[in-house]
Design a protein around this motif. Sequence first.
Motif: not given
Length: 472
Positions: A298-306, A334-338, A345-348
Amino acid sequence: MHGAAAPSRIAVLDIGKSNLKLLVASDDGWPIETLSIPNSATTSDRYLAYDLAALEGWFLDALTEVARRHAIRAVVATAHGCSAVLTDGQSPVLPMMDYEAVSPPEIDRAYEEIAPPYTEVFCSNGSGAMRLAKQLLWQQTAFPTEFARATLYLTTAQYIAMRLGGRATSEISQLAAQGHIWDAIRQRPSSIMRARGWDRLLPPRETAGAVLGTVSEAVSRRTGLSPSTEILCGAHDSNANLFRYKAAGLREASVLSTGTWMICFNRGLDPAQLDPDRAMVLNVDVDGENVPSTLTMTGREYDLIRRDHLADDAAVLAAIPRLCAQRTLALPSFVGDDGLFPGAGRRGRITGPSPLAPSEWQALAALYAAFTASKCLDELASSGHVIIDGGFAVNAPFARALATLRPGQRVSRSQSRDGTALGAALLWKRSSRTAPVSSVLLDEATPLDDVAERRQVLEAYQSWLVQSEQSA
């Protein structure tokens, strides 16, 4: 030099995915001083790996610096999961692989055929080099000569302990940290470790906090540390964080340990209820107790979205109900992990009107993280006190959104972002401690003020759950 009257301190070497940190703390977990630098993998001639010599050098330099100001009596290391080192008993025989290394297709196929079952290791195979057992297969297959020289396989914190002068050991919270190398139910090396003969590389186990020796003469000379400085058995980083709350008398709380990954811990759920398709894993704490958990990036996804958008908390909080009302949502993953939704995975993607202002982008990221955290808590049947620790503890919009989503539960934020390192510090002298420590300070997270806005967030969450299931 420090006289006998100088307060005794412990130095914690915290090896995170994104940062290296040295924290000086008191024996009851109060922070005194922190040094840190970014940590990043580099492409070696073999695979994506970490420069262990540089990592070790930085820690020795940092120890030298803090030893001038503090009477360091003990040193302990803690590290993120799924990182370990093959050694000949002295130094690495191969670089320490980064778990985001992209494994060759033939290794992926071979591992799928021999990977241990979920009911043994309680985590999926993951992608790339996410599992230590898969890293071992890759290293043995591609580099048989170097692999044959290995006599020990040490998780990162224990490797650092050995390099500082301590004896080689394993530790349960690190062995069981989603690496596929430990059978948590039968409490032994996993079936793949035994079948491949890799279990011979695991040294005897010690309890986190046990004294493994004192700093070597070379380390003492290099850093100025006293030759009597103790080297302690370290622990997995998020489990060190969990121990901090146990030491403070908050054993039953649900703990969100946040950084690049968000691990949600909640004791009590039967391991038989863990779902491999819902990011559910089984951790083992520093005392050997099974702790059902979820594991999402989630931390990585937060950065990718923001992205690079920044705004103050007031603006972000004002944007949250506006996004919810117009159903602007970020759907996983938003990452490869489901993560929590099989096949995501990667369908964000973002649905609804696109965010415009920086505050809206940041609000969207905070909502996504809060929705994910709430879903994790639901999966683990959490019903009591929820504590946010780590990077998201300073994120007021995230915390208030989560408190809005959990109206029947108390939600708190740790006042410290160094929970992992401070938890590791509390391993020192743990056996002589007779009362809960007072160094864990919490702030209450309150729901959004307006009743209508709270309803909008709850309705948006239900929409997010439905759309996430449909999109995955």
